[in-house]
Write an enzyme that holds these catalytic residues in place. Structure first.
Site, PDB file in Angstrom:
ATOM      1  N   THR A  41       1.106  -1.029  -0.043  1.00 62.18           N
ATOM      2  CA  THR A  41       0.453  -0.194  -0.050  1.00 62.18           C
ATOM      3  C   THR A  41       1.146   0.961  -0.135  1.00 62.18           C
ATOM      4  OG1 THR A  41      -1.618  -1.309   0.914  1.00 62.18           O
ATOM      5  CG2 THR A  41      -2.379   1.067   1.348  1.00 62.18           C
ATOM      6  N   THR A  42       2.064   1.534   1.031  1.00 64.09           N
ATOM      7  CA  THR A  42       2.812   2.005   0.552  1.00 64.09           C
ATOM      8  C   THR A  42       3.488   2.460  -0.860  1.00 64.09           C
ATOM      9  OG1 THR A  42       2.734   1.835   3.036  1.00 64.09           O
ATOM     10  CG2 THR A  42       5.120   3.391   2.528  1.00 64.09           C
ATOM     11  N   TYR A 101     -13.333  -3.178  -0.456  1.00 64.58           N
ATOM     12  CA  TYR A 101     -14.264  -2.454  -1.125  1.00 64.58           C
ATOM     13  C   TYR A 101     -15.861  -3.276  -1.530  1.00 64.58           C
ATOM     14  CZ  TYR A 101     -17.271   0.384  -4.453  1.00 64.58           C
ATOM     15  OH  TYR A 101     -18.590   0.922  -5.496  1.00 64.58           O
ATOM     16  N   TYR A 114      -2.532 -10.728   4.480  1.00 64.30           N
ATOM     17  CA  TYR A 114      -2.743  -9.079   5.082  1.00 64.30           C
ATOM     18  C   TYR A 114      -4.223  -7.944   5.627  1.00 64.30           C
ATOM     19  CZ  TYR A 114      -1.794  -3.746   4.915  1.00 64.30           C
ATOM     20  OH  TYR A 114      -1.319  -2.449   5.314  1.00 64.30           O
ATOM     21  N   ARG A 132      -8.177  -0.069   5.431  1.00 65.31           N
ATOM     22  CA  ARG A 132      -8.337   0.669   3.668  1.00 65.31           C
ATOM     23  C   ARG A 132      -9.833  -0.339   3.423  1.00 65.31           C
ATOM     24  NH1 ARG A 132      -4.477   3.373   2.339  1.00 65.31           N
ATOM     25  NH2 ARG A 132      -2.657   4.372   3.211  1.00 65.31           N
ATOM     26  N   LYS A 176       0.307 -10.008   8.511  1.00 57.49           N
ATOM     27  CA  LYS A 176       0.444  -8.716   8.928  1.00 57.49           C
ATOM     28  C   LYS A 176      -0.860  -8.724   9.085  1.00 57.49           C
ATOM     29  CE  LYS A 176       1.301  -3.678   7.054  1.00 57.49           C
ATOM     30  NZ  LYS A 176       2.225  -3.281   5.791  1.00 57.49           N
ATOM     31  N   ILE A 178       6.435  -5.454  10.160  1.00 61.71           N
ATOM     32  CA  ILE A 178       6.217  -5.014   8.806  1.00 61.71           C
ATOM     33  C   ILE A 178       5.611  -2.328   8.382  1.00 61.71           C
ATOM     34  CG2 ILE A 178       5.503  -4.175   6.221  1.00 61.71           C
ATOM     35  CD1 ILE A 178       5.032  -7.850   6.414  1.00 61.71           C
TER      36      ILE A 178
END
Length: 293
Positions: free
Chosen positions: A46-47, A109, A135, A140, A164, A206
């Site tokens: 994502t980052t 989503y 994850y 998000r 994660k 992470i």
């Protein structure tokens, strides 16, 4: 998966002023993280502003990181999405030979049920030639992967080796640690609570801030893993103000401002993200200056 114990960093994708990928800056960030002592690198999470990168640009990022790393640290690749068939197709066709594991986000989503999340990762696990790190980041994805679902996946698929956990809910993290299979790794995805989760039995983090302050942050994590609590929390307290700041106006805008302050990369982000405002930029600059004295 001993290579996943300790500090992994979720690399940013640096951009030039014209929003093209800054390959030289990305190489500098990789070297800065490696030289700072982190244990592994995470590519296209994502980052990395993965959602705004084209397929060709993702290939550029992957190639740049592989070249800059030169085999020094294990690499983890982000391969996830909310179209299960598309994720499976990527796992079946992509050259993953340079990577030690994949990091796959819970579908966003669509808001699947727990059974839907299980079936998605069942398909991912069956398609992946590499170990899979689940994850969970409900802030998000708008859906929380519950501990029972994680444990079910870990028990059913040998290549589902870690999670994660970025719910920010330490109680949920503790439940995972309590119920997980023996060798399954619970990796923090939250910089501020990572040390607490590690002291409860977690295997590492992470991190976002870890790439901006790799020496200090990775040392804090190692101290935590070695049960040197007082020394670890001293570093936590020294970094805590900046951890808050880099997420204050969104990730990765904050950590990119750290890199600009360090002179490593520009703070440019792609829409719909925007750079941090002047007030926050000045506070981050001041923190970086004090830290480097």
């Amino acid at each position: 998966m001993q290579s996943l114990i300790g500090t992994g960093v979720a690399l940013v994708t640096p951009f030039k002023e014209d929003f093209s990928i800054d390959i030289e800056a990305l190489s500098r960030i990789v070297n800065f993280s490696v030289d700072g002592g982190v244990e592994y690198l995470v590519v296209l999470g994502t980052t990395a502003e993965n959602a705004t990168l084209s397929a060709a640009e993702k290939e550029v990022v992957i190639a740049t990181v592989i070249e800059a790393n030169k085999g020094r640290l294990p690499l983890v690749l982000g391969v996830g999405g909310n179209n299960t068939m598309e994720v499976v197709a990527e796992l079946q066709t992509r050259d993953l030979s340079a990577f030690s594991a994949i990091l796959s986000v819970s579908p966003y989503y669509n808001k699947p049920t727990q059974e839907g999340i299980y079936q998605h990762f069942k398909a991912v696990a069956e398609a992946s030639p590499l170990p899979v790190i689940l994850y969970n980041v409900p802030g998000r994805t708008s859906s929380n992967m519950l501990p029972a679902t994680v444990v079910r996946l870990a028990n059913d698929f040998k290549n589902v080796v870690a999670i994660k956990e970025a719910s920010g809910d330490l109680v949920q993290g503790f439940q995972l640690l309590k119920t997980k299979p023996k060798d399954f790794l619970v990796i923090s995805g939250d910089d501020m609570t990572a040390l607490s989760l590690i002291l409860a039995g977690g295997s590492g983090v992470i991190s976002v801030i870890g790439q901006g302050f790799p020496a200090a942050f990775s040392e804090m994590i190692r101290l935590g893993l070695n049960r040197k609590v007082d020394q670890a929390f001293q570093i936590q307290y020294e970094l805590s103000d900046c951890i808050d700041m880099i997420f204050e106006q969104g990730n990765p805008a904050g950590i990119k401002q750290v890199f600009q302050s360090l002179g490593i990369a520009r703070n440019t982000v792609r829409l719909p993200l925007v750079t941090v405002d002047d007030s926050l930029a000045n506070r981050i600059d001041l923190f970086v200056q004090k830290s480097n004295r």
